[in-house]
Write an enzyme that holds these catalytic residues in place. Structure first.
Site, PDB file in Angstrom:
ATOM      1  N   LEU A   1       9.243  21.792  -2.837  1.00 35.08           N
ATOM      2  CA  LEU A   1       9.506  21.839  -4.267  1.00 35.08           C
ATOM      3  C   LEU A   1      10.707  22.753  -4.471  1.00 35.08           C
ATOM      4  O   LEU A   1      10.810  23.803  -3.832  1.00 35.08           O
ATOM      5  CB  LEU A   1       8.304  22.401  -5.037  1.00 35.08           C
ATOM      6  CG  LEU A   1       7.135  21.460  -5.323  1.00 35.08           C
ATOM      7  CD1 LEU A   1       5.980  22.243  -5.942  1.00 35.08           C
ATOM      8  CD2 LEU A   1       7.546  20.304  -6.233  1.00 35.08           C
ATOM      9  N   ASP A   2      11.596  22.375  -5.379  1.00 28.84           N
ATOM     10  CA  ASP A   2      12.735  23.230  -5.710  1.00 28.84           C
ATOM     11  C   ASP A   2      12.247  24.553  -6.282  1.00 28.84           C
ATOM     12  O   ASP A   2      11.154  24.617  -6.863  1.00 28.84           O
ATOM     13  CB  ASP A   2      13.634  22.541  -6.729  1.00 28.84           C
ATOM     14  CG  ASP A   2      14.361  21.329  -6.156  1.00 28.84           C
ATOM     15  OD1 ASP A   2      14.528  21.277  -4.930  1.00 28.84           O
ATOM     16  OD2 ASP A   2      14.744  20.441  -6.938  1.00 28.84           O
ATOM     17  N   PRO A   3      13.037  25.608  -6.174  1.00 32.32           N
ATOM     18  CA  PRO A   3      12.621  26.896  -6.737  1.00 32.32           C
ATOM     19  C   PRO A   3      12.243  26.830  -8.214  1.00 32.32           C
ATOM     20  O   PRO A   3      11.296  27.499  -8.634  1.00 32.32           O
ATOM     21  CB  PRO A   3      13.851  27.783  -6.500  1.00 32.32           C
ATOM     22  CG  PRO A   3      14.475  27.227  -5.268  1.00 32.32           C
ATOM     23  CD  PRO A   3      14.289  25.734  -5.379  1.00 32.32           C
TER      24      PRO A   3
END
Length: 296
Positions: free
Chosen positions: A40-42
């Site tokens: 998951l992206d930050p």
């Protein structure tokens, strides 16, 4: 004390990378053998599936499961990353945004539902000539990413919010693995002629696993692990093997005593432990992934 072994569902907060979560889990569980099934992206929150110990071998079968996301798409602005972490590259005129009606949004969403060819965001983890696209983009290298076939089973607008020269859409998306929700936001904005990017993203489901069952970061040490057998049986057919068949499968032998529907199955021994994942080889069955043998 036995080393931890199983699948852990984690609710990732925003502002952390998936690697950060893995590092926290390693400290909490006292083991370095931890991997995850899909980053998951930050900026994103929600479900991250971790494999602990020998259960890391199951991750390859979890990565390709379909997923559900809730998200907020901002129409009227484009960014260089297709999400809120990037720099704004274009703003739509007020007249263009005013022409974005509910009917036009519905038509744009419909065009991006079903089987589509999607060009990933230039800020993505896809490798180009051995390097990640996001690394190339940060170095100023122009990246030409090829379109990929993905399936959007549901793309539904839940609510709209107007303000500050933009129009925000709260949406829910059911999609195949490999879909970029940032790219959906970008493409919807492009179809409507006003640009678009993603300002919020939460993963709420991976296959049969909901984020409601996930542990928070402060709960990792005491969170229950899903057994490899229960996890495998949740994502593919399960077949019971007697002791002799289980022994043969663990020794790499082909067997004829198992019957199941589909290309593969989770083979479970008489004690309820996962032997591994088996596939057909003509009229026989062979284990294509064996789990480390757990104590009975």
């Amino acid at each position: 004390m036995a080393d931890p072994n199983g699948i852990l569902l984690v609710d990732k907060p925003g502002g952390m990378t998936s690697h950060d979560v893995v590092a926290r889990a390693r400290r909490a569980l006292g083991t370095r053998k931890i991997g995850h099934a899909g980053t998951l992206d930050p900026m994103a929150t929600g479900l991250l599936v971790l494999g602990i110990g020998g259960a890391t071998r199951l991750l390859t079968y979890l990565v390709g499961l379909d997923k559900t996301y809730t998200a907020t798409v901002r129409l009227g602005q484009s960014t260089d990353s297709d999400d809120a972490d990037g720099q704004i590259t274009a703003r739509a005129a007020a007249s263009a945004l005013a022409a974005v009606t509910d009917d036009r949004i519905a038509a744009g969403v419909a065009a991006l539902t079903g089987s589509i060819a999607q060009v990933p965001s230039r800020i993505s983890a896809i490798k180009v000539d051995g390097r990640r696209a996001y690394d190339l983009a940060r170095d100023g290298v122009e990246v030409d990413l090829k379109a990929r076939d993905v399936r959007i089973a549901r793309f539904e607008v839940l609510a709209t919010h107007a303000g500050d020269g933009c129009l925000d859409l709260d949406v829910v998306v059911d999609c195949s693995s490999g879909t970029y929700i940032r790219a959906l936001a970008r493409d919807l904005g492009d179809r409507l002629g006003v640009g678009g990017h993603l300002v919020a993203l939460r993963r709420t489901r991976i296959g049969p696993f909901p984020v409601a069952d996930a542990a928070g970061l402060d709960e990792l040490a005491g969170a229950p692990l899903r057994s490899p057998a229960d996890t495998a049986a949740a994502i593919m057919p399960a077949v019971r093997a007697d002791a002799a068949t289980a022994r043969d499968l663990r020794h790499g032998k082909r067997v004829t005593a198992l019957d199941f529907t589909g290309p593969r199955a989770a083979a479970i021994d008489p004690d309820g432990r996962l032997i591994g994942v088996v596939e057909r080889r003509g009229d026989q069955v062979k284990s294509v992934m064996n789990m480390p043998e757990e104590p009975a």
